[in-house]
Design an enzyme around this catalytic site. Structure first.
Site, PDB file in Angstrom:
ATOM      1  N   ASP A  41      -2.669   2.282  -6.193  1.00  0.00           N
ATOM      2  CA  ASP A  41      -1.604   2.301  -5.190  1.00  0.00           C
ATOM      3  C   ASP A  41      -1.609   1.109  -4.249  1.00  0.00           C
ATOM      4  OD1 ASP A  41      -3.991   3.060  -4.010  1.00  0.00           O
ATOM      5  OD2 ASP A  41      -3.059   4.403  -2.581  1.00  0.00           O
ATOM      6  N   GLU A  42      -2.290   0.035  -4.625  1.00  0.00           N
ATOM      7  CA  GLU A  42      -2.461  -1.076  -3.685  1.00  0.00           C
ATOM      8  C   GLU A  42      -2.558  -2.386  -4.447  1.00  0.00           C
ATOM      9  OE1 GLU A  42      -5.559  -2.197  -0.038  1.00  0.00           O
ATOM     10  OE2 GLU A  42      -5.974  -0.512  -1.378  1.00  0.00           O
ATOM     11  N   ASP A  59       0.870  -1.176   0.000  1.00  0.00           N
ATOM     12  CA  ASP A  59       0.000   0.000   0.000  1.00  0.00           C
ATOM     13  C   ASP A  59       0.909   1.230   0.000  1.00  0.00           C
ATOM     14  OD1 ASP A  59      -2.104   1.719   0.103  1.00  0.00           O
ATOM     15  OD2 ASP A  59      -2.919   0.980   2.007  1.00  0.00           O
TER      16      ASP A  59
END
Length: 482
Positions: A105-106, A11
């Site tokens: 983003d993960e 993350d």
């Protein structure tokens, strides 16, 4: 559940805001808030400096400004975020063929499937290497969680934030989860949490002790049984490499309610054009067009029309969306519009319907509203003229990139009263000087984002060696923030 912590969850830390700070030297170490800047805008991401004032994602932007009046407020730059995201995902794909992105983003990574880790020491080592690689390539930090299941890996990455790595050793899941609030578990939202609270259950241990039968009685068979298993630490969900999109859509929330029917139709046609751009970028077509309208009283209506075959023709989608709009009463005002396409396919059907729609779309519009002419991102042609403030805000959004013939690359600090203020700096420069220009200065133009790292190292052969190990070691719950 696995006997080794070979599921990794990455993350990125305050992704949008951190990318803006990396791109803008003058904002490093200062509060930054990214999101919609209009009266109805919401916070997409806040930097850790802004979070100290109580600002957080999904908060109304007006509230954020009251909490942190001196923060930098920027409009998102998704072109930059997607570029950085692809750099990160490429690094993850070098670790394993099984990478499951959850957002820009993960992502989850199955290290065992890639042969890059098979026990605690090797998992920790590859996690540390990954964080170093991400920082070297993008200049940003990410937090890594490692565990024997997806649920625990995600919890571990949250505990590692910011800029850390955390491992939950297999066999310790029940003990680790016990004191956590019930909202920690996937699928427990505010309503479910409140329902459980009224039944006297506020922690994960409460759920485990209540037993499966009681949770089924409270929540139903499927949800109750699943929640009890997770409370005991069991999660067998695999990492899935591809998530097939079921729809493509775009929507806009307007600063002021739209009342003019012609303006509403123009916005619907513009959104349809943007939707098709996304559809084509994904190499897909769709069979069903969906219109979403949120009215002045927050009531939300959806209308859909199924075509005779999949299409990615902008004229077809625009015409279908316009027909759907005719069945919606917008007289009280419209605060949000959206256009989507579902029933996705990997091909298009060029039938007579599409051809006829294209021919009609090419004819002059009897409303007198200019048609969008395909391919670009034009938003001109609205029947209601905009004042200088609106034009400046649209042409020069705060935080976006510009280039001046004399002063070089910079970014917009703000605009209004016929002026635009620019700070001239680059990601690798010292904080730059600020200058102000007329909004129509011929030497000033919009520019593409610069890379966050100049001359980034080559990771095409990474990882060079597989840090696999059959030896024991590694503390339960190991964590580090180098």
């Amino acid at each position: 559940m696995r006997a080794a912590p070979t599921i990794l969850h990455l993350d990125m830390d305050a992704f949008y805001a951190s990318a803006e700070q990396a791109a803008k030297p003058s904002l490093r170490g200062k509060p930054v808030v990214v999101g919609g800047l209009g009266p109805r805008g919401v916070v997409a991401t806040a930097s850790y400096e802004a979070r100290r004032f109580g600002v957080h994602s999904a908060m109304p932007m007006a509230q954020a400004r009251r909490l942190a009046p001196n923060a930098a407020y920027l409009v998102p730059r998704f072109t930059l975020y997607r570029t950085v995201s692809e750099q990160v995902m490429e690094l993850l794909r070098r670790l394993s063929p099984l990478v499951e992105p959850l957002s820009l983003d993960e992502a989850f990574v199955d290290l065992e499937a890639g042969g890059t880790a098979d026990d605690t020491p090797s998992a920790l080592e590859i996690g540390r290497q990954l964080r170093e690689a991400i920082e070297a390539v993008t200049g940003l930090s990410g937090s890594v969680g490692l565990a024997g299941s997806k649920m625990l890996a995600k919890i571990a990455s949250e505990e590692a934030k910011p800029d850390g790595i955390h491992l939950i050793a297999p066999g310790t899941e029940r003990t680790h989860l016990a004191p956590m609030p019930v909202r920690t578990l996937p699928g427990v939202g505010p309503a479910t949490a409140d329902h459980l609270r009224r039944a006297g259950m506020t922690t994960v241990d409460d759920l485990a002790e209540a037993g499966e039968a009681e949770l089924i009685r409270l929540l139903g068979k499927a949800h109750g049984a699943s929640l009890h298993r997770m409370a005991l630490g069991f999660d067998d969900r695999p990492v899935v490499a591809e998530r097939d999109a079921k729809s493509v859509s775009v929507e806009d929330t307007f600063d002021m309610d739209l009342h003019d029917r012609v303006r509403v139709r123009t916005e619907v046609e513009r959104l349809a054009g943007r939707c098709v751009q996304r559809l084509r970028a994904a190499g897909r077509s769709g069979r069903t067009v969906v219109l979403k309208v949120r009215r002045y009283d927050f009531s939300t209506l959806t209308r859909s029309e199924t075509l005779r075959g999949p299409t990615d023709d902008p004229a077809v989608v625009r015409e279908s969306a316009a027909r759907l709009l005719e069945s919606v009463d917008t007289t009280g005002g419209v605060r949000l519009l959206g256009v989507g396409v579902t029933g996705l396919a990997d091909f298009t059907q060029e039938d007579l319907f599409a051809q006829a729609a294209g021919e009609r779309a090419a004819e002059p519009d009897d409303t007198g509203t200019p048609e969008e002419t395909g391919g670009g991102e034009r938003e001109e042609g609205e029947p209601e003229p905009e004042d200088a403030e609106q034009l400046a805000a649209r042409r020069w959004p705060a935080g976006h990139d510009v280039r001046h013939e004399t002063y070089g690359h910079g970014w917009v600090q703000g605009s209004g009263v016929g002026r635009v203020t620019v700070r001239f700096e680059e990601p690798w420069s010292a904080p730059g000087r600020v200058r102000t220009f007329r909004v129509d200065d011929p030497e000033l133009r919009a520019a593409d984002p610069l890379p966050l790292v100049r001359d980034a190292p080559d990771y095409s052969s990474w990882p060079a060696s597989r840090p696999k190990s059959r030896s024991g070691g590694g503390a339960a719950g190991a964590a580090s923030r180098p």
